[in-house]
Design a protein around this motif. Structure first.
Motif, PDB file in Angstrom:
ATOM      1  N   THR A 164      41.108  41.704  36.536  1.00  0.00           N
ATOM      2  CA  THR A 164      41.273  43.155  36.751  1.00  0.00           C
ATOM      3  C   THR A 164      41.114  43.511  38.218  1.00  0.00           C
ATOM      4  OG1 THR A 164      40.432  43.563  34.520  1.00  0.00           O
ATOM      5  CG2 THR A 164      40.406  45.411  36.059  1.00  0.00           C
ATOM      6  N   LYS A 165      40.130  42.893  38.896  1.00  0.00           N
ATOM      7  CA  LYS A 165      39.922  43.193  40.323  1.00  0.00           C
ATOM      8  C   LYS A 165      41.120  42.766  41.146  1.00  0.00           C
ATOM      9  CE  LYS A 165      36.755  42.366  44.162  1.00  0.00           C
ATOM     10  NZ  LYS A 165      35.529  41.672  44.624  1.00  0.00           N
ATOM     11  N   SER A 166      41.678  41.601  40.840  1.00  0.00           N
ATOM     12  CA  SER A 166      42.873  41.157  41.566  1.00  0.00           C
ATOM     13  C   SER A 166      44.028  42.115  41.326  1.00  0.00           C
ATOM     14  CB  SER A 166      43.252  39.746  41.106  1.00  0.00           C
ATOM     15  OG  SER A 166      42.196  38.842  41.370  1.00  0.00           O
ATOM     16  N   SER A 167      44.164  42.584  40.088  1.00  0.00           N
ATOM     17  CA  SER A 167      45.237  43.530  39.794  1.00  0.00           C
ATOM     18  C   SER A 167      45.046  44.839  40.543  1.00  0.00           C
ATOM     19  CB  SER A 167      45.283  43.778  38.286  1.00  0.00           C
ATOM     20  OG  SER A 167      46.251  44.756  37.957  1.00  0.00           O
ATOM     21  N   LEU A 168      43.760  45.301  40.637  1.00  0.00           N
ATOM     22  CA  LEU A 168      43.493  46.545  41.368  1.00  0.00           C
ATOM     23  C   LEU A 168      43.780  46.378  42.854  1.00  0.00           C
ATOM     24  CD1 LEU A 168      40.165  47.674  39.652  1.00  0.00           C
ATOM     25  CD2 LEU A 168      42.436  48.664  39.339  1.00  0.00           C
ATOM     26  N   ALA A 169      43.472  45.204  43.410  1.00  0.00           N
ATOM     27  CA  ALA A 169      43.692  44.981  44.847  1.00  0.00           C
ATOM     28  C   ALA A 169      45.168  44.954  45.181  1.00  0.00           C
ATOM     29  CB  ALA A 169      43.024  43.662  45.273  1.00  0.00           C
ATOM     30  N   THR A 170      45.969  44.362  44.302  1.00  0.00           N
ATOM     31  CA  THR A 170      47.413  44.304  44.579  1.00  0.00           C
ATOM     32  C   THR A 170      48.128  45.597  44.245  1.00  0.00           C
ATOM     33  OG1 THR A 170      47.767  43.372  42.357  1.00  0.00           O
ATOM     34  CG2 THR A 170      47.464  41.818  44.179  1.00  0.00           C
ATOM     35  N   GLY A 171      47.543  46.413  43.375  1.00  0.00           N
ATOM     36  CA  GLY A 171      48.222  47.635  42.958  1.00  0.00           C
ATOM     37  C   GLY A 171      47.862  48.846  43.779  1.00  0.00           C
ATOM     38  N   GLY A 172      46.931  48.741  44.725  1.00  0.00           N
ATOM     39  CA  GLY A 172      46.545  49.874  45.552  1.00  0.00           C
ATOM     40  C   GLY A 172      45.917  51.006  44.780  1.00  0.00           C
TER      41      GLY A 172
END
Length: 838
Positions: A164-172
């Motif tokens: 989830t954190k990786s997804s949040l970092a890439t999704g801005g």
């Protein structure tokens, strides 16, 4: 041959054969290609692979974060108490001390010099520690499983939050959500650190337990090797001959120290075993304390009853000594219910049972054996007292030599005096088995005496103890079984037990079968003792284990002979339990409940078949069949049902419908397909009718539902009785009807409501025809009632002077010969030329 087997065993054999045949085709069925079904031929590894962790949707992050944070804090709180690990460690330390002391007491050379009973005691000691460690491991698993599951759950949630954190970092996405994810990951890390300590301690405990297990395995292996060496030593000289051992009157200091150490170990073993089995011992004490007032009560009641049957008289004699019976059952129970107890406890229990055994043996034993029970018991006690001479080897050998010679002489005198006594009394000679056993004992004791003299002390000890221990244990087991049978007989004979139909209807067979079971169990126990005493139990059991564990592979199923025997035994027990439950429900429980008609029979029958089905599944599981193999079997059965078992399934389903709808029940009088009779049994496939001629007719259940079924006793036991009667022309019809009505009402069994109907049926060829239509509520005796009413009708008509005509017919002659006419008219013969009448 199959027809001679009991029904459960025949059913088990058929089912097992069917399972093996179907399983043999399992590999073929597994490889079949099924066109038209996607994925039917795909291998197992081609199934959809598990996907990785999916990120949490942004809208669900707050709620999911709160839940995971609470879980992490709960994990941290669960790891704080450390008393469980400390307690488990203390138990392991205490166990380790005992194991180390036991391992250091006897070296390999010391073990090879021990007697058989000491080696068996050591083997029992090592098994005790092995069982204790296994219990400790189960307790550790129970304490560890929450931590392991928490660690696995934390790892899974960490992976989800990292994704989830990786997804949040890439999704801005908003940084607040990313910060919340960091907080949760930090909290999960703290929980994992908190788990690390307890889990590390438990892993250390497991490593220590593995070390302890290695010591136990080494100890068991050493004792097994010593027992094997002892059995081999039975054919070897292990001491100097008696004529050369006059100076060998004292044991060495090392030997005395070994004996003292062995005594200490036995004492510590008893203490450790008692501490580990406190719940079992407490329950046994309570049961024995409850047994004493029961025996006293039966003895008190027995004084007020004068039994006439020989079996009850024998039971009354046994229960006239309730204290001895209680002591005997309690002491024998220690050996039976605590087989893992120290052997010293078993020996002490048997020694304390000496006097109760002699007091409670049946009189027929003394008639058959004379004073031998007393002589044998004294010799057994003398042999047990030989341990007092263990400090003087020569005196010890001379003592057991004297015991062997005295026992051989006593057995010989017993055989001789028994044959003389039987011959004088005109009785048949001593039974062959008893004579053979006596001569075997004499030969064994003479061999023991000879072996002792030449220096094979181990063989001498084994043979003497085998003969005396086997004889005494046989007497003790027989006395105990006799006491149990006597208690059971008195309990079944009590008046309060006659309230139960099961007891009143099956008391005789129940008592006989239970007594036989007790005696068979005692005989099996005695045979095991004999095999163990003569050192042949281990090789026999080892060979049996080898044979029973030999694998038999059929298709995808691999079974052993032991699993097949276990399956057959389980099926037999399942049928026995199901029959017992059905009888209890049918005769005791359900009749006392207010149930609609037929419900009791349906409940008892469905309970029977449900228990049988559960028992069969348990039996298959016990035999080693797996769920996947069940699927193959049931799949093949479905194909068989589709092709050739429609009628069987139809009858089976019809049986279920009959049990739920209850159109018939046992005892009903029915008529189906032109057959009339009483329903005797309703099975799952067929129903058995007993015709009035006494024949049993098996009617498939499908026939009962598909064809016209007449049930004479469905709603009540009423039956209409029809009697037809004819009176002569000229009789007054109304008088006849009144007379018939009076007779019908006066006949026993005819109900006044509804009122019997008298019908004037019409004018017959030679009589006025009447009919009686009367009712009775005693269906089972309606033929007798009809017979009685018919006889009363005849007597009433005769008394009233009303004739019952027989069939008559008027014959009109249009022409007749002259001679015949004159004879009919009573006239003289006419002349030859006279004119013939017109």
């Amino acid at each position: 041959m199959m027809d001679r087997l009991p029904r459960p065993l025949r059913f088990a054999g058929v089912l097992l054969t069917l399972a093996l045949v179907l399983a043999a085709t399992g590999s073929f069925a597994a490889g079949l290609s099924i066109p038209g079904i996607p994925g039917a031929n795909a291998p197992a590894e081609a199934v959809a692979k598990a996907t990785g962790p999916q990120p949490i949707a942004a809208g669900e992050i707050p709620a999911r974060a709160d839940a995971d944070e609470r879980f992490a804090r709960a994990v941290i709180s669960r790891t704080r108490p450390k008393d469980a690990a400390a307690q488990m460690g203390g138990q392991l330390d205490e166990m380790t001390v005992g194991i180390v002391n036991l391992a250091k007491t006897f070296e390999k050379e010391d073990l090879q010099q021990l007697a058989a009973i000491r080696l068996e005691s050591l083997a029992s000691h090592w098994r005790f520690y092995d069982d204790q460690l296994e219990d400790w491991r189960r307790e550790l698993d129970r304490a560890t499983s929450p931590f392991i599951s928490d660690a696995a759950e934390l790892a899974k949630r960490r992976a989800v939050w990292e994704t989830t954190k990786s997804s949040l970092a890439t999704g801005g996405t908003n940084t607040a959500l990313s910060d919340r994810a960091d907080v949760i990951l930090t909290q999960i890390g703290l929980a994992e650190q908190a788990l690390a300590g307890p889990m590390d301690e438990q892993f250390k405990l497991r490593r220590r337990a593995n070390t302890v297990q290695s010591s136990i395995d080494a100890g068991k292996k050493g004792v097994e090797a010593a027992i094997t060496y002892y059995d081999r030593r039975l054919g070897m000289i292990d001491a100097t001959p008696v004529w050369q051992a006059w100076d060998d009157t004292q044991f060495s200091a090392q030997e005395l120290q070994g004996a003292a150490a062995g005594l200490r170990l036995e004492t510590s073993f008893i203490e450790e075993w008692g501490k580990a089995n406190q719940p079992r011992l407490r329950g046994y004490k309570v049961a024995s304390m409850l047994l004493l007032p029961l025996l006293l009560f039966l003895a008190y009641r027995n004084r007020k009853i004068v039994p006439t049957e020989p079996e009850m008289q024998a039971a009354a004699r046994v229960l006239s000594r309730p204290i001895s019976a209680w002591v005997l059952l309690t002491l024998i129970g220690i050996v039976v219910f605590f087989p893992d107890a120290p052997l010293v406890m078993h020996q002490i229990a048997l020694l304390l049972a000496l006097i109760p055994v002699l007091r409670l043996l049946p009189q027929k034993v003394y008639v058959a054996l004379g004073p031998w029970p007393y002589v044998g018991t004294v010799l057994y006690l003398m042999y047990r007292l030989s341990f007092l001479l263990l400090g003087q080897p020569l005196y010890y050998r001379l003592y057991i030599l004297a015991v062997a010679i005295a026992t051989a002489a006593a057995v010989g005198w017993l055989l001789y005096s028994s044959n003389r006594r039987r011959k004088r009394a005109g009785l048949p000679p001593t039974p062959v088995m008893a004579t053979a056993g006596g001569w075997f004992a004499i030969v064994a004791l003479l061999v023991a005496a000879s072996a002792n003299v030449v220096g094979n002390v181990s063989l001498a000890e084994m043979l003497i103890s085998g003969v005396l221990n086997s004889a005494y244990v046989g007497l003790a087991l027989y006395a105990g079984a006799n006491v149990l049978s006597s208690v059971l007989s008195m309990l079944l004979a009590r008046r309060v037990m006659t309230r139960f139909r099961v007891i009143t209807q099956h008391a005789g067979p129940l008592l006989a079968s239970t007594t036989k079971l007790i005696m068979v169990a005692a005989a099996i126990a005695w045979v095991l003792v004999v095999l163990d005493q003569f050192r042949v139990a281990r090789p026999i059991f080892g060979f049996a284990r080898t044979v029973l564990s030999f694998p038999l592979e059929v298709g995808q199923i691999s079974v052993t002979l032991s699993s097949i025997l276990l399956f057959v035994l389980s099926v037999y027990v399942a049928f026995w339990v199901a029959r017992t439950v059905r009888v209890i429900l049918r005769d005791e429980v359900l009749p006392n409940m207010d149930l609609p008609r037929g419900v009791g029979n349906s409940i008892s029958s469905l309970s029977y078949y449900t228990l049988v089905l559960i028992g069969l599944l348990v039996s298959l599981a016990a035999a080693g069949f797996e769920t996947s193999q069940f699927a193959i079997i049931f799949g093949a059965l479905s194909v068989g049902i589709g092709f050739g078992l429609q009628n069987v399934v139809n009858n089976f389903v019809s049986g279920l419908i009959l049990m739920f709808e209850r159109p018939i029940q046992p005892g009903d009088v029915v008529e189906v397909s032109g057959t009339s009779g009483k329903v005797r049994e309703i099975g799952m496939r067929a129903t058995t009718l007993t015709t009035f001629e006494g024949a049993d007719v098996v009617v498939p259940n499908g026939t009962l539902l598909s064809e016209k079924l007449i049930n004479w006793t469905l709603s009540d036991m009423n039956r209409r009785i029809d009697v037809e009667v004819g009176v002569a022309y000229g009789s007054d019809p109304r008088r006849v009807m009144a007379l018939l009505s009076e007779v019908a009402l006066g006949t026993p069994g005819i109900t006044p409501e509804p009122v019997p109907a008298i019908v004037f049926k019409g004018f017959g060829a030679s009589s006025l025809d009447f009919g009686i239509r009367a009712w009775t509520n005693d269906f089972g005796d309606w033929v007798t009632i009809r017979t009685e009413m018919t006889a009363r009708v005849y007597e009433a008509l005769a008394k009233a002077g009303i004739e019952i005509p027989f069939p008559q017919q008027a014959v009109h002659l249009r022409s007749v010969a002259p001679a015949a006419g004159q004879q009919l008219a009573g006239a003289a013969p006419v002349e030859k030329d006279a004119p013939r009448p017109a």
